[in-house]
Motif scaffolding. Structure first.
Motif, PDB file in Angstrom:
ATOM      1  N   PHE A   1       0.835  -1.207   0.000  1.00  0.00           N
ATOM      2  CA  PHE A   1       0.000   0.000   0.000  1.00  0.00           C
ATOM      3  C   PHE A   1       0.869   1.257   0.000  1.00  0.00           C
ATOM      4  CE2 PHE A   1      -1.988   3.153   2.942  1.00  0.00           C
ATOM      5  CZ  PHE A   1      -2.933   3.650   2.051  1.00  0.00           C
ATOM      6  N   THR A   2       1.835   1.318   0.910  1.00  0.00           N
ATOM      7  CA  THR A   2       2.715   2.488   0.968  1.00  0.00           C
ATOM      8  C   THR A   2       3.586   2.587  -0.281  1.00  0.00           C
ATOM      9  OG1 THR A   2       2.758   2.367   3.382  1.00  0.00           O
ATOM     10  CG2 THR A   2       4.502   3.629   2.321  1.00  0.00           C
ATOM     11  N   GLU A   3       4.114   1.475  -0.738  1.00  0.00           N
ATOM     12  CA  GLU A   3       4.962   1.493  -1.923  1.00  0.00           C
ATOM     13  C   GLU A   3       4.174   1.931  -3.164  1.00  0.00           C
ATOM     14  OE1 GLU A   3       8.477  -1.434  -2.985  1.00  0.00           O
ATOM     15  OE2 GLU A   3       6.608  -2.186  -3.834  1.00  0.00           O
ATOM     16  N   ASN A   4       2.917   1.487  -3.265  1.00  0.00           N
ATOM     17  CA  ASN A   4       2.101   1.892  -4.412  1.00  0.00           C
ATOM     18  C   ASN A   4       1.806   3.390  -4.402  1.00  0.00           C
ATOM     19  OD1 ASN A   4       1.967  -0.637  -5.562  1.00  0.00           O
ATOM     20  ND2 ASN A   4       0.041  -1.187  -4.567  1.00  0.00           N
ATOM     21  N   ILE A   5       1.636   3.970  -3.210  1.00  0.00           N
ATOM     22  CA  ILE A   5       1.449   5.420  -3.137  1.00  0.00           C
ATOM     23  C   ILE A   5       2.658   6.127  -3.745  1.00  0.00           C
ATOM     24  CG2 ILE A   5       1.210   7.396  -1.591  1.00  0.00           C
ATOM     25  CD1 ILE A   5      -0.251   5.600   0.360  1.00  0.00           C
ATOM     26  N   LEU A   6       3.849   5.653  -3.399  1.00  0.00           N
ATOM     27  CA  LEU A   6       5.078   6.269  -3.908  1.00  0.00           C
ATOM     28  C   LEU A   6       5.186   6.118  -5.421  1.00  0.00           C
ATOM     29  CD1 LEU A   6       7.795   7.640  -3.286  1.00  0.00           C
ATOM     30  CD2 LEU A   6       8.752   5.355  -2.903  1.00  0.00           C
ATOM     31  N   TYR A   7       4.995   4.915  -5.940  1.00  0.00           N
ATOM     32  CA  TYR A   7       5.140   4.675  -7.379  1.00  0.00           C
ATOM     33  C   TYR A   7       4.065   5.398  -8.180  1.00  0.00           C
ATOM     34  CZ  TYR A   7       8.863   1.197  -7.068  1.00  0.00           C
ATOM     35  OH  TYR A   7      10.070   0.573  -6.876  1.00  0.00           O
ATOM     36  N   LEU A   8       2.835   5.321  -7.733  1.00  0.00           N
ATOM     37  CA  LEU A   8       1.744   5.969  -8.469  1.00  0.00           C
ATOM     38  C   LEU A   8       1.849   7.485  -8.375  1.00  0.00           C
ATOM     39  CD1 LEU A   8      -1.121   3.555  -7.384  1.00  0.00           C
ATOM     40  CD2 LEU A   8      -0.268   3.861  -9.713  1.00  0.00           C
ATOM     41  N   GLY A   9       2.268   8.003  -7.214  1.00  0.00           N
ATOM     42  CA  GLY A   9       2.456   9.450  -7.087  1.00  0.00           C
ATOM     43  C   GLY A   9       3.559   9.957  -7.983  1.00  0.00           C
ATOM     44  N   ASN A  10       4.682   9.227  -8.070  1.00  0.00           N
ATOM     45  CA  ASN A  10       5.767   9.620  -8.973  1.00  0.00           C
ATOM     46  C   ASN A  10       5.334   9.534 -10.432  1.00  0.00           C
ATOM     47  OD1 ASN A  10       7.666  10.223  -6.984  1.00  0.00           O
ATOM     48  ND2 ASN A  10       8.405   8.107  -6.878  1.00  0.00           N
ATOM     49  N   ALA A  11       4.541   8.495 -10.760  1.00  0.00           N
ATOM     50  CA  ALA A  11       4.047   8.371 -12.133  1.00  0.00           C
ATOM     51  C   ALA A  11       3.136   9.542 -12.496  1.00  0.00           C
ATOM     52  CB  ALA A  11       3.299   7.046 -12.295  1.00  0.00           C
ATOM     53  N   PHE A  12       2.300   9.950 -11.564  1.00  0.00           N
ATOM     54  CA  PHE A  12       1.422  11.094 -11.823  1.00  0.00           C
ATOM     55  C   PHE A  12       2.242  12.370 -12.022  1.00  0.00           C
ATOM     56  CE2 PHE A  12      -1.080  14.714 -10.314  1.00  0.00           C
ATOM     57  CZ  PHE A  12      -2.192  14.605 -11.136  1.00  0.00           C
ATOM     58  N   GLY A  13       3.285  12.547 -11.204  1.00  0.00           N
ATOM     59  CA  GLY A  13       4.150  13.709 -11.377  1.00  0.00           C
ATOM     60  C   GLY A  13       4.843  13.698 -12.727  1.00  0.00           C
TER      61      GLY A  13
END
Length: 477
Positions: free
Chosen positions: A198-210
């Motif tokens: 869950f935490t790792e997906n927040i990081l990856y998806l947030g970076n992808a959105f950026g």
């Protein structure tokens, strides 16, 4: 002996070795005094409230730090988008692991601790250690590309799987009563890995959105959609699958009992090494060529997922078979009705018993129906724990706490038998577990109340009598 005196005689406990009944059963304590281990006093850190507060405080601090680190890397908008997308698979994964744990469900506090450890503590350790190791390798080798590859395939699997396995180790050591086999190891490890993912997906998806914001890409061609498809749609089970291997190692070690000390150390380590190896293979799949990811996914990950799923279901069925093997001795001694071991060994019959108890006791007060269903659910859980306790004692020898734990479980069963007994007996007939020409009649809607002014019956009722007697469980509510 007269019938009146027989009605107040307690059934004998089916001990593993010949013992005196008074040594084994003793007097029935008050409900508020039922506990397995004596309360330790005199030191603050021995207080359960202090230790629970310390754990909650530590996890909360880790959560705040990880929140700040992830937000700094993704930005506020990216963090919110990543959070909204990463939370989607969490309820499904938690429900799947909880479904697997229906035979002897562990307490939610253990599972919530495991999830919080994975999402906060393990994720924080992984972010800090992985970043430090990758920078150190890049500085030492003067090759940043090689450092990223080594960090993903060597450092990350070792750090992340070790950090996640600590949650399983802590529950294995300090919640030993709720950790009794392979299913428990799989469930605890699955919750831990779900929190980490869950935490790792927040990081990856947030970076992808950026990244999409910088490039101006939108729709199905965006990096965010591709990342979401790979991490959330195709492989939501990836991290749980890795860590479940460590959980299986702890679960097999728990089956061996305390006497097998070498097994209790070696098997968890073997599971941890396998988890690291599978994680390294998954992270390094991109180095196998353009189709390496699909090759590893289809030829390795999916079959391993199927194998682990089969092992989990087989272990759950094994627990059910243990109920039908171990509980008849208690039925013969009078603690259970003859049909109860058969009903308790069937998930369908157990569910039907809860439904029937709710139906029988819902009129005119639905709250009593819910309390009755809860009493049956607790009865099923205590009976399962009793069967597992006896199985471990027969295979590995009864330890010094066996008699106290068995006594406690029998007390809990006895105080719920007026509600659970008829419901389980009816379910055994209705599901065909116990074949008879006629189904037993439904019991009266409400058990008889205590005499006015009395909080509990003076003596325990005799076994194999009607089930319309006192019911302290519902009256306590």
């Amino acid at each position: 002996m007269s019938e009146g005196s027989m009605q107040h005689q307690q059934p004998a406990i089916p001990v593993l070795e010949e013992q005196q009944l008074d040594e084994f059963l003793g007097a029935v304590p008050e409900r508020g005094q039922w506990r397995y281990r004596p309360r330790r006093v005199g030191m603050v850190w021995r207080s359960k409230a202090f230790r629970a507060g310390a754990v909650v405080t530590m996890l909360a601090l880790c959560g705040l730090v990880i929140l700040a680190l992830v937000r700094r890397q993704t930005g506020t908008e990216g963090f919110l988008v990543g959070l909204g997308l990463a939370v989607l698979p969490v309820p499904l994964l938690m429900a799947a692991f909880r479904w697997l744990d229906r035979v002897e469900p562990g307490p939610w506090r253990n599972l919530l601790f495991a999830f919080a450890w994975g999402a906060c503590a393990a994720a924080l350790v992984a972010i800090i250690a992985n970043s430090f190791a990758t920078r150190w390798i890049a500085t030492a080798t003067a090759d940043p590309a090689s450092a990223d590859t080594i960090g993903a395939t060597v450092v990350a699997p070792v750090v992340e799987e070790s950090a996640k396995a600590i949650a399983v180790l802590l529950i294995f050591l300090f919640r030993r009563r709720q950790f009794g086999g392979i299913v428990d190891g799989i469930v605890v490890a699955g919750f831990t890995a779900t929190g980490f993912a869950f935490t790792e997906n927040i990081l990856y998806l947030g970076n992808a959105f950026g990244e999409d914001q910088q490039l101006g890409t939108t729709g199905f061609a965006s990096v965010t959609v591709g990342t979401f498809f790979v991490r959330v749609v195709m492989s939501p089970f990836a991290h749980p699958l890795f860590t479940v291997l460590s959980g299986i190692g702890f679960g097999i070690a728990a089956l061996g009992g305390a006497r097998h000390r070498v097994r209790r150390v070696v098997l968890p380590l073997v599971g941890l090494v396998l988890a690291m190896g599978m994680h390294a293979l998954w992270n390094g799949s991109s180095s196998f060529g353009p189709y390496g990811f699909y090759l590893v996914y289809g030829a390795f990950m999916v079959p391993c997922f199927g194998l682990v799923t089969w092992l989990a279901i087989w272990s759950r069925q094994r627990e059910l078979r243990t109920l039908s093997t171990e509980l008849p001795v208690y039925a013969a001694a009078g603690w259970l009705a003859p049909a109860e071991p058969l009903a308790l060994a069937s998930m369908r019959a157990r569910g039907m018993a809860r439904d029937m108890a709710r139906h029988w006791h819902s009129h005119p007060d639905p709250a009593r129906g819910r309390a009755a269903a809860r009493a049956v659910a607790e009865y099923e859980s205590f009976a399962t724990s009793l069967a597992m306790l006896r199985r471990r004692a027969r295979h590995d020898g009864a330890d010094r706490d066996f008699a106290l734990r068995e006594q406690e479980l029998l007390h809990h069963l006895w105080h719920r038998r007026d509600i659970a007994g008829p419901a389980l007996t009816y379910a055994a007939h209705a599901t065909g577990r116990l074949r008879r020409t006629h189904r037993p009649p439904a019991p009266q809607a409400f058990p008889r109340q205590f005499p006015h002014g009395s909080g509990q019956p003076q003596q325990l009722p005799a076994p194999h009598r009607h089930y319309g007697g006192h019911n302290p469980y519902l009256e306590d509510r």
